[in-house]
Design a protein around this motif. Structure first.
Motif, PDB file in Angstrom:
ATOM      1  N   LEU A  63      -2.506 -17.992  32.907  1.00  0.00           N
ATOM      2  CA  LEU A  63      -1.013 -18.115  33.611  1.00  0.00           C
ATOM      3  C   LEU A  63      -1.058 -17.810  35.328  1.00  0.00           C
ATOM      4  O   LEU A  63      -2.448 -16.480  35.117  1.00  0.00           O
ATOM      5  N   GLU A  64      -1.044 -18.010  36.469  1.00  0.00           N
ATOM      6  CA  GLU A  64      -0.671 -17.162  37.030  1.00  0.00           C
ATOM      7  C   GLU A  64       0.186 -17.733  37.981  1.00  0.00           C
ATOM      8  O   GLU A  64       1.193 -18.221  37.604  1.00  0.00           O
ATOM      9  N   ARG A  65       0.714 -16.719  39.166  1.00  0.00           N
ATOM     10  CA  ARG A  65       1.991 -16.842  39.782  1.00  0.00           C
ATOM     11  C   ARG A  65       2.115 -17.946  40.985  1.00  0.00           C
ATOM     12  O   ARG A  65       0.817 -18.245  41.778  1.00  0.00           O
ATOM     13  N   ILE A  66       2.877 -18.642  40.821  1.00  0.00           N
ATOM     14  CA  ILE A  66       2.958 -19.759  41.630  1.00  0.00           C
ATOM     15  C   ILE A  66       4.783 -20.542  42.616  1.00  0.00           C
ATOM     16  O   ILE A  66       5.910 -20.461  41.583  1.00  0.00           O
ATOM     17  N   PHE A  89      15.324 -30.030  48.593  1.00  0.00           N
ATOM     18  CA  PHE A  89      14.663 -28.772  47.129  1.00  0.00           C
ATOM     19  C   PHE A  89      15.994 -28.048  48.012  1.00  0.00           C
ATOM     20  O   PHE A  89      16.243 -27.774  49.003  1.00  0.00           O
ATOM     21  N   GLU A  90      16.339 -26.899  46.646  1.00  0.00           N
ATOM     22  CA  GLU A  90      17.140 -26.168  46.629  1.00  0.00           C
ATOM     23  C   GLU A  90      16.934 -24.814  47.287  1.00  0.00           C
ATOM     24  O   GLU A  90      14.874 -24.710  47.257  1.00  0.00           O
ATOM     25  N   SER A  91      17.496 -23.878  47.915  1.00  0.00           N
ATOM     26  CA  SER A  91      17.208 -22.385  48.704  1.00  0.00           C
ATOM     27  C   SER A  91      16.847 -21.543  47.492  1.00  0.00           C
ATOM     28  O   SER A  91      17.396 -21.490  46.976  1.00  0.00           O
ATOM     29  N   GLY A  92      15.434 -20.772  47.451  1.00  0.00           N
ATOM     30  CA  GLY A  92      15.541 -19.588  46.189  1.00  0.00           C
ATOM     31  C   GLY A  92      14.575 -19.289  45.234  1.00  0.00           C
ATOM     32  O   GLY A  92      15.503 -19.343  44.924  1.00  0.00           O
ATOM     33  N   ILE A  93      14.110 -20.902  45.219  1.00  0.00           N
ATOM     34  CA  ILE A  93      13.942 -21.060  43.894  1.00  0.00           C
ATOM     35  C   ILE A  93      12.918 -20.073  44.059  1.00  0.00           C
ATOM     36  O   ILE A  93      11.890 -20.038  44.690  1.00  0.00           O
ATOM     37  N   PRO A  94      12.804 -19.897  42.675  1.00  0.00           N
ATOM     38  CA  PRO A  94      11.585 -18.629  42.476  1.00  0.00           C
ATOM     39  C   PRO A  94      10.318 -18.706  41.633  1.00  0.00           C
ATOM     40  O   PRO A  94      10.859 -19.876  41.141  1.00  0.00           O
ATOM     41  N   SER A  95       9.261 -18.085  42.380  1.00  0.00           N
ATOM     42  CA  SER A  95       8.484 -19.000  41.697  1.00  0.00           C
ATOM     43  C   SER A  95       8.308 -19.060  40.001  1.00  0.00           C
ATOM     44  O   SER A  95       8.811 -18.113  39.408  1.00  0.00           O
TER      45      SER A  95
END
Length: 837
Positions: free
Chosen positions: A683-686, A714-720
């Motif tokens: 697991l890693e932040r993507i 693409f919507e804005s503010g999509i979290p990692s």
């Protein structure tokens, strides 16, 4: 001097634990003797000797001399059995059972406990019966078969007269623990909540905390972060009351994780920072480095999620400094990888490159090929961003080789080891259950033997009663004979008197005429007496005959009854023997069938493993020459720029063929790894927006060749997201490749990115041929090729969507397709929102 014993009671041996144990034990014994009559004649010296033996064995038990305790108690058991002394018998069995349990000889311990239980059940002693059932339940739970413990715990619960007290609380906790061991969360939660109420009423904060931790763990296992957090906050308050700084810091860390799960980053950051401050205070001597590093990483991750890269880098650097002093090379390399990801997100490529190279340098001397492969993949991405394509290709080839060869073999070995451990654990479980069934069957046989013995004793008593009845009848006959003799004597006396009177009357007849009348009267009376005598004699004879007839009828009835009992006993024995033979035959047949099934299963597993190994070896051996061919074709292309166009065309076609073959081999390796359950998720932040944008851009040239336009929504503010970068990339590349591959010339492919609840959704929408109902049923099946064909003659192995499905399920995501034949397709992927490390 002897003591009569008609009723026996049993004292649970662990209730006698004074400092002067022997004297107290003997005092209780003499008190019991004085108050309780026993069922057998037991000499006082014998009973005292047995009591001393049991006292000595119990002392050894307290001193943890278990072998010696069992040996001494066995002497008491032998002597008690010989004398039929139930008190000594029961307590000797209990000492031996506890000693064997302490020696982890669970089958022997169960045997003695069951014998004691059988004897106690005959005494109707509820207190001791409950105690022994509790001990058998504890034995099963310690043995690792909680499903066998629960019936005994429930028996104790039914025998409990009071629903309070420490013994009741411990029983409820035992039952809750057993349900939890069997993953029966609802039943376990019900018991823990009842126990929590009891502990709170007693203001026992230590035990209250213990139960709160178990309740919180159950909610956590059920992914109920909200309720788990509720109880974790209560645990935190108790730790503060106890002023336990270590536990306070630990509780704060767990609470921070729950706030992350609930998407409350502010509260999570507050909890982690409080835990960090406390762990740093505890860590003055460097004994708590790991907790400090964990807090730093969690805080850095939260800042990263917020987009605050500067603070994130600060906390990760603090963690790196601690690990550089005491951490292993792998731990230090992981910290460098974290920092490399942050610098890459900032587009600080030189710093990202330095951090990645430092991680590779540290990992080169270790066996952790997975992290090393990830580092090479990141280095390839960094070179790509900087425009160093040759270096990027070299790094990517190294990453590919590590992933396809060493990593595969390591994961296969790990899976085989897990399979071996599972097989051993299963065998141990079956052996335990087999031993338990054997002990239960032995107890049943002992009970059947006792029942048969009691029946035999009943028949003997019945025969004895018949003999006594016969003696009584003989005595009656003797008395009747004596009565007849007395009557005969009386008759003789009467006859003599009559003769004397006749002589006297004859002599008086000559002298007294008047006496004639009196003589006649006397004669009349004599005749009447004779008649009465004869009637009496006849009545006696008739009565005698009637009594003889009744006696003969009674003897005939007794004989018939006796022979009927013998016939019934013989019939029962024959039926029992026939049933036993039938059960034994069925048992052998079941065992034979079980052995055949196990043999077939073993053969199938071996064949499957050989197939997977063969596929992996063949595909892996093909990979290396294909890489060499691709490298040589690259060299030919670089050195043949001035060659005729026809030769360059041949070179290009060879390169495409080699790439298609490499892709097919890669798919086969991926499918083989999935079937071997060898997936190893890292697991890693993507940053999913950047990752998806980069993958879509890679297909720009391919789409342009088919005059296909790519539209990104693409919507804005999509979290990692927190996932495995390698597997996510392969999934997205597969679906993007299919969208372009199956789109007709001049059409449009739309890529959508949005957030739907707790998931990030990615959609690949094409305007191709669509998917019919038949293909839709097997869409994600292995080696299944669609009726629709690629629009420019591209190759298709039928493995891509199967791999996508397996990877997405391994990453806790979802994938499906919405399509109508002739109107294009929409492939949808959902991945869970980020969670902490």
């Amino acid at each position: 001097m002897s003591t009569k014993i008609n009723k026996e009671t049993s004292w649970p041996i662990d209730e006698v634990l004074p400092s002067n144990h022997a004297r107290c034990f003997l005092f209780l014994f003499f008190y019991w003797i004085s108050q309780t009559p026993l069922s057998a004649q037991v000499n006082q010296s014998d009973s005292l000797q047995i009591a001393k033996i049991i006292s000595q064995s119990h002392e050894r038990l307290i001193q943890h001399n278990y072998q010696e305790a069992a040996g001494i108690a066995q002497k008491g058991l032998d002597k008690s059995t010989k004398l039929n002394f139930k008190w000594g018998l029961i307590n000797s069995l209990l000492v031996i059972a506890q000693a064997q349990k302490s020696l982890s000889n669970y089958p022997a311990s169960l045997n003695y406990y069951l014998q004691a239980l059988s004897e106690i059940q005959k005494q109707n002693d509820k207190k001791t019966l409950a105690w022994v059932n509790l001990k058998i339940g504890e034995l099963f739970q310690e043995w690792g078969v909680p499903e066998k413990a629960l019936p005994y715990y429930n028996t104790v619960l039914a025998l409990q007269s009071e629903k309070s007290g420490e013994s009741y609380s411990q029983l409820i906790e035992h039952i809750a623990d057993a349900h939890l061991s069997l993953s029966q969360k609802e039943q376990s939660m019900k018991m823990y909540l009842e126990l929590l109420d009891i502990r709170r009423k007693k203001s026992d904060i230590v035990q209250t905390k213990k139960i709160l931790e178990k309740i919180a763990s159950i909610y956590s296992m059920s992914n109920d972060a909200e309720n788990s957090l509720k109880y974790r906050l209560q645990i935190l308050e108790i730790n503060k009351q106890l002023k336990d700084t270590v536990q306070i810091a630990s509780a704060l860390s767990v609470i921070g994780k729950h706030y992350i799960d609930l998407k409350n980053l502010d509260k999570a950051l507050e909890s982690y920072q409080a835990a960090l401050a406390m762990n740093r205070q505890i860590n003055r001597k460097g004994l708590n480095d790991n907790n400090v590093v964990t807090n730093l990483i969690n805080i850095g991750t939260i800042f990263q999620s917020r987009g605050d890269t500067r603070n994130s880098i600060k906390y990760f650097n603090d963690a790196l400094q601690i690990k550089e002093k005491k951490g292993t090379p792998i731990e230090v390399a992981v910290m460098h990888n974290y920092l490399a990801s942050l610098y890459l997100a900032q587009a600080n490529y030189p710093e990202a490159e330095d951090q990645t190279k430092e991680a590779i340098s540290l990992l080169s001397g270790t066996d952790n090929k997975r992290v090393l492969a990830t580092s090479y993949k990141r280095l390839s991405d960094i070179y790509m961003k900087q425009g160093s394509y040759e270096k990027s290709l070299t790094s990517y080839q190294t990453y590919s080789m590590l992933k396809d060869s060493l990593l595969y073999r390591e994961q296969l070995a790990q899976e085989q080891e897990k399979l071996k451990e599972y097989a051993i654990e299963t065998a141990e479980k079956e052996a335990k259950l087999s031993l338990i069934d054997h002990e239960m069957q032995a107890l049943e046989l002992r009970n059947e033997k006792e029942i048969a013995e009691r029946e035999k004793q009943k028949i003997a008593l019945l025969l004895k009663e018949k003999e006594l009845q016969n003696v009584f009848l003989q005595k009656e006959q003797s008395e009747q004979a004596r009565a007849v003799q007395q009557l005969q004597l009386q008759q003789g006396k009467v006859e003599k008197e009559r003769q004397a009177q006749e002589i006297l009357l004859l002599e008086q007849k000559r002298d007294l005429q008047n006496a004639e009348i009196q003589k006649k009267e006397l004669q009349e009376k004599e005749r009447q007496k004779e008649i009465d005598y004869k009637n009496t004699k006849l009545a006696l004879q008739q009565s005698q005959l009637e009594r003889v007839g009744i006696r003969q009828q009674y003897l005939t009835f007794i004989s018939v009854l006796f022979f009927a009992l013998i016939l019934l006993t013989l019939l029962a024995y024959l039926i029992k023997r026939r049933d036993n033979q039938k059960l034994q035959t069925q048992y052998h047949e079941i065992n034979n069938q079980k052995e055949q099934i196990e043999s077939i299963n073993k053969t199938l597993v071996e064949l499957n493993e050989e197939k997977n190994d063969l596929i992996g070896i063949v595909a892996h051996d093909l990979k290396s020459p294909l890489n060499q061919i691709s490298g040589m074709l690259e060299i030919i292309k670089l050195t043949t720029k001035d060659q005729p166009e026809e030769q360059q065309s041949y070179t290009s076609q060879m390169e495409k063929a080699a790439n298609r073959l490499k892709n097919m081999v890669t798919k086969i390796l991926d499918v083989s790894a999935i079937e071997s359950k060898a997936l190893n998720i890292t697991l890693e932040r993507i940053n999913i927006t950047e990752a998806l944008d980069e993958i879509v851009n890679r297909f720009g040239d391919i789409a342009a060749k088919k005059n296909i336009s790519i539209k990104k929504e693409f919507e804005s503010g999509i979290p990692s997201i927190e996932s495995d970068m390698g597997y996510v990339s392969e999934v997205l590349e597969n679906l993007m490749s299919n969208a372009v591959k199956y789109s007709p010339l001049g059409k449009q492919v739309t890529i959508k990115l949005s957030q739907q609840g707790g998931f990030v959704r990615i959609e690949f929408i094409d305007q191709g041929q669509g998917i019919n109902q038949k293909d839709m049923k097997n869409l994600f099946g292995k080696y299944h090729k669609l009726t629709a064909r690629p629009t420019a003659g591209e190759d298709s192995t039928g493995l891509g969507l199967s791999i996508v499905k397996k990877y997405i399920l391994a990453l806790n995501g979802r994938v499906w397709c919405e399509s109508e034949e002739g109107k294009g397709s929409d492939f949808i992927v959902e991945l869970p929102v980020p969670s902490t490390i």
